[in-house]
Design a protein around this motif. Structure first.
Motif: not given
Lengths: 431, 379
Positions: A182, A189, A194
């Motif tokens: 991430p 996440l 992300t």
């Protein structure tokens, strides 16, 4: 044995000292230099895919089995056994992984690879450690026996099953998941995607920055769990060998078994342990191949065991060097799987020529005249090959790792240092 | 003599029994009856045709075994014999089809090319070892794979027969002047008739000659003595004036030169091949490593090993229809080899220990004060 390389110690008599080579940041400097050369090549040749994250990702995938084979050779030789048989142990790994992967899924395939390879390692250790058979001889025997066992097992297990044959398993049930980091590479996440920082940097195309970002993204995007385990194993082995008592015993069994014995180490037990681990790593390498192809195929290993041995020597019997060698060779193999392998191979030739030119200058600075002369020749040939090749041949890529290793051991053989007494059968009471 | 033969047969005998036991277990696990299997194997080799096929097949195996045994004798492991073999086979096959010479010269020319190419490829490893101290095992393994790439490259780019371009990449067939005739006529002369279609290929005498030459070189020449001494005790060899570098160069060249001939039985004596191409067997060099080990590097031993190997291959071919997996042959071969190398090592160590004990007993019998022994000498 008359042909064993006489070990010359680092900084020992005759070895030219170099600030570069003894400094602890030397590997990092080398890595940056390598990426810089690739970056220059990308800009000069206009092949953006040369340093794309996709290419690096593919390279990581092809590097993993080679790296595991290298690690297998490393732990065997550190504990005192030359493991030529690791090619056969990889074959044992593939057949068990193909079998368990088909029956119980991808994670069982990994376990199967470990079990199959470890069996091979223990059988070889029975010959080399307990009976003192020459290690090369025992390895050759394992390499002839293992494909036979694999074929027999395949004929028993896969023939008659849907999609299976004597040369191929029906296919793994299920696929192994993968992992994306991430924030760096846009992994998820808790269900939230992300930002993909490295991907953004890669798209800018800046010199060195974009290529480094692509490299990092390639190594952190969609990495299959078996590859993650492979990377983790390198750290684990480095820690085991140099930071634990058992590691000290393993290394002393390869360097000076009689000294280890005098301090109460059971050299035979330690060499069995080394071979069990070595077989397990080799078998795991076979399992990684099976997971990549999603099935067992006959001759799947195709010399990767020997290539692993080459990376180990290239890496001077050290985990970091072995990983670097595997990365290099894996990358060279990985580009042949990309969309336009011809362009990439051509660009890689240019990169190799530039790298050779750099090494030439370096050797000149170190006043190693003879090596410099050879390097001039190799550089000229590589540049010529780059300009002359209208249609690059995939065979050139196939032989590259072997030529590179041969060159590396020829030029650096004086500097390479294998464990002092590896490959010599040892019995209690021997000096 | 009888004792010598008996002692030589102990090791292989134990290994054979163990291999059959291991294979029987494998067969039982697979749900087949081992006794049926071994009976079926015996039946399939119990014919003249089978014997001829077995001998034909054993010839290249034999050459492959001798090729590496030369090096093994001095602990020089030419693991790359396979690379030397395929490169030599390709180039000899191509060159043999390109030239036109009278028959004996043509055959000699093909031999020379094969020997030169195989030897030269092995010599790379030898030179690297002598000048740069590169381990021969490592360099020959690398050269194996470089040879594979080089053969594929040369064949597809330059040496393939243009007439069937696009179909299969293979060299032109070698013309009749470069071929060896079959031995059937000779066999008929001694009053033995083959069934039609059975052909004993003409390379067999050359293989026998190679074995004799190997025996003479090894056991009846100065070079052979130096070779064996270097293998048993390199330090002693050095003190005796043997130049280790020279030994490495000559031995590896010899090994590679013989490896270069592995493909010749197919190229010039087997009418099914006569050319290098996709169907050409390309792993005999590896098999040779096992055969040299199985035959304990002796000319007769390797011949026996080659015959056993090809017998197993022939015997297991017909098992499929009987519901017995023919792959059992691979287990039989592999376990035979592995057990054999272990048993040989155990016997070697026992003999060495017995020799040491005998020498110790002999010296213990001499005491200080005996004629010729100084009074203060340690007992």
């Amino acid at each position: 044995m008359t042909v064993v390389t006489t070990p010359t110690f680092e900084n020992g008599p005759g070895a030219p000292t170099s600030v570069l080579r003894t400094h602890r940041w030397w590997p990092v400097a080398l890595a940056v230099l390598a990426v810089a050369i690739m970056s220059i090549t990308r800009i000069l040749s206009g092949t953006d895919d040369l340093t794309s994250s996709g290419t690096f990702g593919a390279g990581l995938r092809t590097a993993a089995p080679i790296a595991l084979a290298g690690l297998s050779g490393l732990i065997a030789e550190r504990s005192g056994t030359i493991n030529i048989g690791l090619e056969g142990m990889m074959v044992m790994g593939t057949i068990f992984a193909g079998w368990w992967g088909w029956e119980y899924g991808p994670w069982a395939a990994l376990l199967g690879g470990i079990v199959g390879g470890m069996l091979g390692g223990l059988v070889m250790s029975l010959a080399t450690t307990t009976f003192g058979v020459n290690h090369i001889v025992a390895g050759v025997a394992i390499n002839i026996l293992a494909p036979g066992i694999a074929r027999f097992m395949a004929s028993e297990l896969f023939v008659g099953a849907q999609g299976g044959s004597v040369t191929s398993s029906p296919g793994n049930s299920g696929k192994m998941g993968s992992f994306t980091v991430p924030f760096l590479s846009g992994g998820d996440l808790f269900g939230w995607t992300t930002p993909d920082v490295l991907g953004w940097l890669e798209d800018r195309g800046w010199f060195l920055v974009a290529d480094t970002a692509a490299l990092a993204k390639g190594l952190t995007t969609g990495v299959s769990w078996d590859v993650v385990i492979t990377i983790g194993l390198f750290f684990a082995v480095a820690y085991l060998l140099w930071h634990t008592p058992i590691g000290l015993r393993l290394r002393s069994s390869g360097e000076r078994p009689s000294a280890a014995d005098s301090l109460g180490v059971s050299v035979h037990r330690i060499r069995y342990l080394g071979m069990a681990l070595s077989g397990a790593f080799a078998g795991l390498g076979g399992a990684v191949l099976v997971l990549a192809a999603n099935r067992y195929q006959e001759n799947q290993v195709a010399g990767r065991g020997f290539l692993g041995l080459a990376t180990m020597i290239f890496g001077n019997w050290m985990p970091l060097g072995t990983a670097a060698g595997a990365g290099l060779f894996g990358y060279a193999q990985g580009i042949t799987l990309r969309a336009n392998p011809g362009d990439l191979v051509n660009a890689l030739m240019l990169a190799a020529a530039i790298a050779l030119a750099v090494v030439t200058v370096w050797m000149l600075v170190e006043r190693r005249w003879q090596v410099t002369a050879w390097m001039v020749v190799f550089t000229a040939v590589t540049f010529w090959a780059f300009f002359a090749a209208s249609e690059p041949n995939n065979q050139l890529v196939f032989v590259t790792p072997y030529v590179v290793t041969l060159l590396a051991v020829s030029i650096g053989a004086q500097r390479l240092r294998p464990p002092a007494e590896t490959g010599i059968p040892w019995f209690k009471g021997m000096q | 003599m009888v004792r010598r033969v008996a002692r030589a047969l102990i090791g292989p005998g134990i290994a054979a029994v163990a291999a059959m036991a291991i294979s029987s277990i494998a067969l039982l696990i697979a749900g087949s009856n081992p006794i049926d299997a071994f009976q079926a194997m015996w039946q399939s080799i119990d014919s003249t045709e089978s014997v001829v096929i077995i001998i034909n097949k054993a010839v290249p195996f034999y050459i492959a075994g001798v090729a590496v045994a030369v090096g093994f004798k001095m602990n020089l492991f030419n693991i790359g014999s396979n690379g030397q073999f395929i490169l030599a086979a390709l180039i000899a096959g191509w060159a043999g089809a390109e030239v036109s010479l009278p028959a004996p010269l043509h055959v000699a020319f093909i031999f020379l090319v094969a020997i030169a190419v195989g030897g030269a490829w092995a010599l790379i490893a030898a030179v690297l070892n002598v000048t740069r101290n590169v381990n021969v095992v490592i360099s020959t393994i690398m050269l194996n794979y470089i040879a594979i790439g080089l053969v594929a490259f040369l064949l597809s780019e330059y040496l393939a027969n243009d007439e069937n371009a696009g179909l299969v990449a293979q060299t032109k067939p070698i013309p009749p002047s470069g071929q060896l005739p079959s031995l059937n006529r000779l066999v008929e002369l001694v009053g033995f008739d083959f069934a039609p279609g059975v052909e004993l290929y003409g390379f067999l005498p050359f293989a026998v000659l190679l074995g004799v030459a190997y025996h003479v070189l090894l056991n009846r020449s100065r070079f052979g003595y130096d070779l064996r001494l270097s293998g048993i005790n390199p330090e002693a060899a050095r003190s005796a004036g043997v130049n280790p570098k020279r030994m490495v160069l000559i031995t590896l060249f010899l090994s590679g030169a013989i490896a270069g001939m592995i493909g010749l039985p197919y190229l010039i004596a087997d009418p099914n091949f006569l050319k290098y191409g996709d169907a050409f067997p390309t792993t005999i060099g590896f098999t040779g490593l096992g055969l040299a080990l199985l035959g304990n590097n002796s000319p007769i031993g390797i011949a026996a090993a080659a015959l056993v190997w090809s017998t197993i291959e022939r015997a297991t071919q017909t098992l499929g229809p009987l519901g017995i997996p023919p792959e059992i042959g691979r287990i039989l071969q592999g376990s035979f080899l592995l057990v054999a190398v272990i048993v040989y090592e155990v016997i070697r160590r026992r003999n060495a220990a017995a020799a040491v004990a005998a020498a110790a007993a002999a010296t213990a019998a001499i005491r200080p004060g005996d004629p010729g022994v100084p009074a203060g000498a340690p007992a």
